[in-house]
Write an enzyme that holds these catalytic residues in place. Structure first.
Site, PDB file in Angstrom:
ATOM      1  N   THR A 177      -1.083  10.317   7.549  1.00 45.76           N
ATOM      2  CA  THR A 177      -2.526  10.050   7.581  1.00 45.76           C
ATOM      3  C   THR A 177      -3.137  10.020   8.980  1.00 45.76           C
ATOM      4  O   THR A 177      -2.478   9.601   9.940  1.00 45.76           O
ATOM      5  CB  THR A 177      -2.815   8.696   6.889  1.00 45.76           C
ATOM      6  OG1 THR A 177      -4.157   8.279   7.183  1.00 45.76           O
ATOM      7  CG2 THR A 177      -1.885   7.596   7.365  1.00 45.76           C
ATOM      8  N   GLU A 205      -5.062   7.880   9.889  1.00 45.84           N
ATOM      9  CA  GLU A 205      -5.125   6.476  10.307  1.00 45.84           C
ATOM     10  C   GLU A 205      -4.108   6.172  11.415  1.00 45.84           C
ATOM     11  O   GLU A 205      -4.248   5.186  12.132  1.00 45.84           O
ATOM     12  CB  GLU A 205      -4.891   5.553   9.105  1.00 45.84           C
ATOM     13  CG  GLU A 205      -6.088   5.442   8.184  1.00 45.84           C
ATOM     14  CD  GLU A 205      -7.274   4.703   8.812  1.00 45.84           C
ATOM     15  OE1 GLU A 205      -7.112   3.555   9.219  1.00 45.84           O
ATOM     16  OE2 GLU A 205      -8.358   5.304   8.911  1.00 45.84           O
ATOM     17  N   TYR A 236      -1.716  -0.945   6.924  1.00 43.96           N
ATOM     18  CA  TYR A 236      -1.523   0.345   6.247  1.00 43.96           C
ATOM     19  C   TYR A 236      -1.060   1.403   7.243  1.00 43.96           C
ATOM     20  O   TYR A 236      -0.063   2.099   7.035  1.00 43.96           O
ATOM     21  CB  TYR A 236      -2.836   0.785   5.578  1.00 43.96           C
ATOM     22  CG  TYR A 236      -2.856   2.230   5.118  1.00 43.96           C
ATOM     23  CD1 TYR A 236      -2.214   2.619   3.939  1.00 43.96           C
ATOM     24  CD2 TYR A 236      -3.515   3.223   5.864  1.00 43.96           C
ATOM     25  CE1 TYR A 236      -2.229   3.945   3.514  1.00 43.96           C
ATOM     26  CE2 TYR A 236      -3.531   4.555   5.438  1.00 43.96           C
ATOM     27  CZ  TYR A 236      -2.886   4.903   4.267  1.00 43.96           C
ATOM     28  OH  TYR A 236      -2.894   6.210   3.853  1.00 43.96           O
TER      29      TYR A 236
HETATM   30  P1  NAP Z   1      -4.567   6.951  -4.512  1.00 40.21           P
HETATM   31  O1  NAP Z   1      -5.613   7.628  -5.332  1.00 40.21           O
HETATM   32  O2  NAP Z   1      -4.727   5.528  -4.139  1.00 40.21           O
HETATM   33  O3  NAP Z   1      -3.183   7.127  -5.301  1.00 40.21           O
HETATM   34  C1  NAP Z   1      -2.031   6.403  -4.937  1.00 40.21           C
HETATM   35  C2  NAP Z   1      -0.952   6.653  -5.977  1.00 40.21           C
HETATM   36  O4  NAP Z   1       0.207   5.873  -5.620  1.00 40.21           O
HETATM   37  C3  NAP Z   1      -1.321   6.200  -7.416  1.00 40.21           C
HETATM   38  O5  NAP Z   1      -0.750   7.107  -8.320  1.00 40.21           O
HETATM   39  C4  NAP Z   1      -0.648   4.838  -7.527  1.00 40.21           C
HETATM   40  O6  NAP Z   1      -0.354   4.461  -8.846  1.00 40.21           O
HETATM   41  C5  NAP Z   1       0.647   5.143  -6.762  1.00 40.21           C
HETATM   42  N1  NAP Z   1       1.353   3.940  -6.311  1.00 40.21           N
HETATM   43  C6  NAP Z   1       0.862   2.884  -5.627  1.00 40.21           C
HETATM   44  N2  NAP Z   1       1.836   1.984  -5.393  1.00 40.21           N
HETATM   45  C7  NAP Z   1       2.970   2.483  -5.948  1.00 40.21           C
HETATM   46  C8  NAP Z   1       4.299   2.012  -6.058  1.00 40.21           C
HETATM   47  N3  NAP Z   1       4.678   0.812  -5.575  1.00 40.21           N
HETATM   48  N4  NAP Z   1       5.221   2.799  -6.682  1.00 40.21           N
HETATM   49  C9  NAP Z   1       4.850   3.990  -7.224  1.00 40.21           C
HETATM   50  N5  NAP Z   1       3.597   4.464  -7.181  1.00 40.21           N
HETATM   51  C10 NAP Z   1       2.670   3.725  -6.536  1.00 40.21           C
HETATM   52  O7  NAP Z   1      -4.319   7.759  -3.153  1.00 40.21           O
HETATM   53  P2  NAP Z   1      -4.718   9.275  -2.773  1.00 40.21           P
HETATM   54  O8  NAP Z   1      -6.069   9.257  -2.149  1.00 40.21           O
HETATM   55  O9  NAP Z   1      -4.397  10.165  -3.909  1.00 40.21           O
HETATM   56  O10 NAP Z   1      -3.700   9.535  -1.570  1.00 40.21           O
HETATM   57  C11 NAP Z   1      -2.394  10.061  -1.816  1.00 40.21           C
HETATM   58  C12 NAP Z   1      -1.499   9.729  -0.635  1.00 40.21           C
HETATM   59  O11 NAP Z   1      -2.044  10.296   0.553  1.00 40.21           O
HETATM   60  C13 NAP Z   1      -1.338   8.243  -0.334  1.00 40.21           C
HETATM   61  O12 NAP Z   1      -0.045   8.068   0.155  1.00 40.21           O
HETATM   62  C14 NAP Z   1      -2.346   7.975   0.772  1.00 40.21           C
HETATM   63  O13 NAP Z   1      -1.937   6.865   1.541  1.00 40.21           O
HETATM   64  C15 NAP Z   1      -2.274   9.280   1.538  1.00 40.21           C
HETATM   65  N6  NAP Z   1      -3.479   9.703   2.244  1.00 40.21           N
HETATM   66  C16 NAP Z   1      -4.671   9.778   1.598  1.00 40.21           C
HETATM   67  C17 NAP Z   1      -5.788  10.256   2.265  1.00 40.21           C
HETATM   68  C18 NAP Z   1      -7.118  10.401   1.579  1.00 40.21           C
HETATM   69  O14 NAP Z   1      -8.131  10.542   2.297  1.00 40.21           O
HETATM   70  N7  NAP Z   1      -7.179  10.437   0.263  1.00 40.21           N
HETATM   71  C19 NAP Z   1      -5.672  10.673   3.614  1.00 40.21           C
HETATM   72  C20 NAP Z   1      -4.432  10.590   4.233  1.00 40.21           C
HETATM   73  C21 NAP Z   1      -3.335  10.120   3.534  1.00 40.21           C
HETATM   74  P3  NAP Z   1      -1.485   3.749  -9.783  1.00 40.21           P
HETATM   75  O15 NAP Z   1      -2.368   4.865 -10.274  1.00 40.21           O
HETATM   76  O16 NAP Z   1      -0.668   3.130 -10.855  1.00 40.21           O
HETATM   77  O17 NAP Z   1      -2.221   2.776  -8.923  1.00 40.21           O
HETATM   78  O1  F7E Z   2     -13.424   3.633   4.585  1.00 39.93           O
HETATM   79  C1  F7E Z   2     -16.346   1.963   6.109  1.00 39.93           C
HETATM   80  C2  F7E Z   2     -14.977   1.441   6.462  1.00 39.93           C
HETATM   81  O2  F7E Z   2     -12.058   2.837   2.672  1.00 39.93           O
HETATM   82  C3  F7E Z   2     -14.089   4.572   5.405  1.00 39.93           C
HETATM   83  C4  F7E Z   2      -7.771   6.185   2.750  1.00 39.93           C
HETATM   84  O3  F7E Z   2      -7.670   7.271   1.872  1.00 39.93           O
HETATM   85  O4  F7E Z   2      -8.613   7.572   4.500  1.00 39.93           O
HETATM   86  C5  F7E Z   2      -8.912   6.434   3.729  1.00 39.93           C
HETATM   87  O5  F7E Z   2      -9.062   5.284   4.540  1.00 39.93           O
HETATM   88  C6  F7E Z   2     -15.007   3.862   6.378  1.00 39.93           C
HETATM   89  C7  F7E Z   2     -14.374   2.680   7.121  1.00 39.93           C
HETATM   90  O6  F7E Z   2     -11.435   4.992   3.892  1.00 39.93           O
HETATM   91  C8  F7E Z   2     -17.498   0.127   3.199  1.00 39.93           C
HETATM   92  O7  F7E Z   2     -15.062   0.311   7.316  1.00 39.93           O
HETATM   93  C9  F7E Z   2     -18.289   0.684   5.134  1.00 39.93           C
HETATM   94  O8  F7E Z   2     -14.737   2.741   8.469  1.00 39.93           O
HETATM   95  O9  F7E Z   2     -13.386   4.973   2.429  1.00 39.93           O
HETATM   96  P1  F7E Z   2     -12.588   4.081   3.285  1.00 39.93           P
HETATM   97  P2  F7E Z   2     -10.471   4.836   5.155  1.00 39.93           P
HETATM   98  O10 F7E Z   2     -10.331   3.433   5.577  1.00 39.93           O
HETATM   99  O11 F7E Z   2     -10.944   5.824   6.162  1.00 39.93           O
HETATM  100  C10 F7E Z   2      -7.418   7.500   5.289  1.00 39.93           C
HETATM  101  C11 F7E Z   2      -7.234   8.803   6.013  1.00 39.93           C
HETATM  102  C12 F7E Z   2      -6.239   7.083   4.500  1.00 39.93           C
HETATM  103  O12 F7E Z   2      -5.104   7.452   4.806  1.00 39.93           O
HETATM  104  C13 F7E Z   2      -6.438   6.013   3.480  1.00 39.93           C
HETATM  105  O13 F7E Z   2      -5.392   6.026   2.511  1.00 39.93           O
HETATM  106  O14 F7E Z   2     -16.090   3.298   5.635  1.00 39.93           O
HETATM  107  N1  F7E Z   2     -17.020   1.204   5.046  1.00 39.93           N
HETATM  108  N2  F7E Z   2     -18.587   0.016   4.028  1.00 39.93           N
HETATM  109  C14 F7E Z   2     -16.515   0.877   3.853  1.00 39.93           C
HETATM  110  N3  F7E Z   2     -15.331   1.176   3.288  1.00 39.93           N
HETATM  111  C15 F7E Z   2     -15.113   0.727   2.026  1.00 39.93           C
HETATM  112  N4  F7E Z   2     -13.923   1.041   1.416  1.00 39.93           N
HETATM  113  N5  F7E Z   2     -16.028  -0.034   1.351  1.00 39.93           N
HETATM  114  C16 F7E Z   2     -17.254  -0.372   1.890  1.00 39.93           C
HETATM  115  O15 F7E Z   2     -18.058  -1.047   1.267  1.00 39.93           O
END
Ligand code: NAP
Ligand code: F7E
Length: 355
Positions: free
Chosen positions: A132, A134, A156
């Site tokens: 990520t 992050e 995280y």
């Molecule tokens: P998501 O919608 O939150 O999906 C996470 C998945 O992980 C769900 O299927 C969840 O199951 C499963 N899970 C959580 N805890 C688990 C455990 N202990 N054992 C087995 N399965 C578990 O996340 P996403 O947005 O699809 O992201 C996919 C991956 O990419 C994650 O690793 C995330 O950290 C990473 N990532 C995401 C982004 C983004 O912007 N979306 C960017 C960079 C990296 P349930 O459905 O049962 O909760």
């Molecule tokens: O926050 C601000 C918050 O929770 C984005 C995950 O998929 O991407 C994701 O992480 C921004 C932050 O995503 C609210 O403070 C304001 O600056 O949508 P987010 P994230 O933290 O960028 C990365 C790449 C991952 O890997 C992660 O798994 O939005 N923000 N107000 C808020 N955020 C949330 N959630 N809720 C608010 O009300």
């Protein structure tokens, strides 16, 4: 068409569901790991498991959890995957401050468990790790690429940093075909409702439909490089099709503030918004009526914030031929129009509430 088998952890999540669809269409036999849950957690893959779906006989689900290594070994022995996509994670940054130990258990040690399961079973499989942006946290340079030093800002991100390094270490130590995809934020109609983009698309649609008056947000000034999840899924797959295992940034190289995401969302539905006040007293109001529709709630501020992310995906472009197709404005339109139509049809607001 391929004869390959893939195993996806996190198949019920945003990315897992799109990846399953993508691989089934390519002819893969797909195994997915699902968690036991007291309420139904398979909404995103319902359409794939239904017998109306032509691929449903190629999709197999297994109960499992990244906190249970014996179960990972068993699943590997049963499924013998050619490719493993480790997408499972406690993926919410703010929640990781509340449950730091669990986040490390799943996101860091869970990845180690998977890699060790490959070693122990001696199964020959390529391994994709959902890394990520992050990791860049308090960014050391702009834009960020594969050589930018990490500076994580949350439990995280720190757990994902361990996962990143253990993948690299197992690649070098045991010659595993293991890769990190360093993905910048990617969103969609299937994005979890507590992430900011989806929280905005649902609430803006509900306000315009007259179902809701106002909603609460945290930091409006952080900047994210937001792309469209299906574009990034193709990138994950391409990473494992390359002849050498390596790490890649996938991003759009364009960033916007949360505030801009809100403004653009209202524009999609024919409204404009203006801002009044400062800090926690700031309000967003509709230009047409002056009505308050957004207020700030400090509960949504993070103890340490990631202010700015901007990804440089030139390596993925050069080595994999990957480029994002959907950029910011189209992404906002896709999400807002989807939620508007869905909420209008059901006449209800699935309020994300909480975080
Ligand atoms: P998501 O919608 O939150 O999906 C996470 C998945 O992980 C769900 O299927 C969840 O199951 C499963 N899970 C959580 N805890 C688990 C455990 N202990 N054992 C087995 N399965 C578990 O996340 P996403 O947005 O699809 O992201 C996919 C991956 O990419 C994650 O690793 C995330 O950290 C990473 N990532 C995401 C982004 C983004 O912007 N979306 C960017 C960079 C990296 P349930 O459905 O049962 O909760
Ligand atoms: O926050 C601000 C918050 O929770 C984005 C995950 O998929 O991407 C994701 O992480 C921004 C932050 O995503 C609210 O403070 C304001 O600056 O949508 P987010 P994230 O933290 O960028 C990365 C790449 C991952 O890997 C992660 O798994 O939005 N923000 N107000 C808020 N955020 C949330 N959630 N809720 C608010 O009300």
């Amino acid at each position: 068409m391929t004869e390959k088998t893939a195993l996806i952890s996190g198949i019920t999540g945003q990315d897992g569901s799109y990846l399953a669809e993508f691989l089934l269409e390519k002819g893969y036999r797909v195994h997915g790991i699902v968690r036991r849950s007291s309420s139904f957690n398979r909404g995103r893959i319902d359409h794939l498991t239904s017998d109306k779906n032509i691929f449903h006989q190629q999709l197999f689900l297994h109960y499992g959890d990244l906190t249970d290594s014996s179960n990972l070994n068993r699943i590997l022995e049963r499924t013998h995957p050619d490719e493993i996509y480790n997408l499972a994670a406690q993926s919410h940054v703010q929640v990781s401050f509340e449950i730091p130990e669990y986040s490390a258990e799943v996101d860091a040690i869970g990845t180690l468990r998977f890699l060790d399961a490959i070693r122990e079973t001696a199964i020959v499989s390529k391994f994709y790790q959902a890394s990520t942006s992050e990791l860049y946290g308090k960014v050391q340079e702009i834009p960020q690429n594969e050589n930018t030093p990490f500076s994580p800002r949350s439990p995280y991100a720190i757990a994902k940093q361990y996962a990143y390094w253990i993948v690299k270490n197992y690649r070098e130590a045991y010659n595993l075909f293991a890769c990190n995809g360093i993905l910048f934020n990617h969103e969609s109609e299937r994005r979890g409702e507590s992430f900011v983009t989806r929280k905005i698309s649902i609430n803006v649609a509900s306000i315009i439909l007259g179902i809701k008056d106002t909603f609460l947000l945290g930091n409006l000034d952080s900047k994210r490089d937001w792309g469209y999840a299906p574009d990034f899924i193709e990138g994950m797959w391409l990473i494992l099709q390359h002849d050498k295992p390596d790490d890649y940034v996938l991003a759009t190289n364009e960033n916007h503030t949360v505030r801009e995401f809100i403004e653009e969302s209202f524009k999609v539905l024919g409204e404009e918004i203006f801002w009044e006040g400062k800090g926690i007293y700031e309000k967003g109001r509709l230009k047409s009526t002056g009505k308050e529709v957004i207020a700030i709630d400090s509960r949504y501020f993070r103890p340490t914030e990631v202010d700015l992310l901007l990804g440089d995906y030139s390596k993925a472009k050069e080595k994999l031929g990957w480029e994002p197709k959907i950029k910011f404005k189209d992404l906002v339109r896709i999400m807002v129009e989807y939620d508007f139509e869905r909420i209008k049809k059901n006449n209800f607001n699935s309020d994300p509430g909480g975080i």
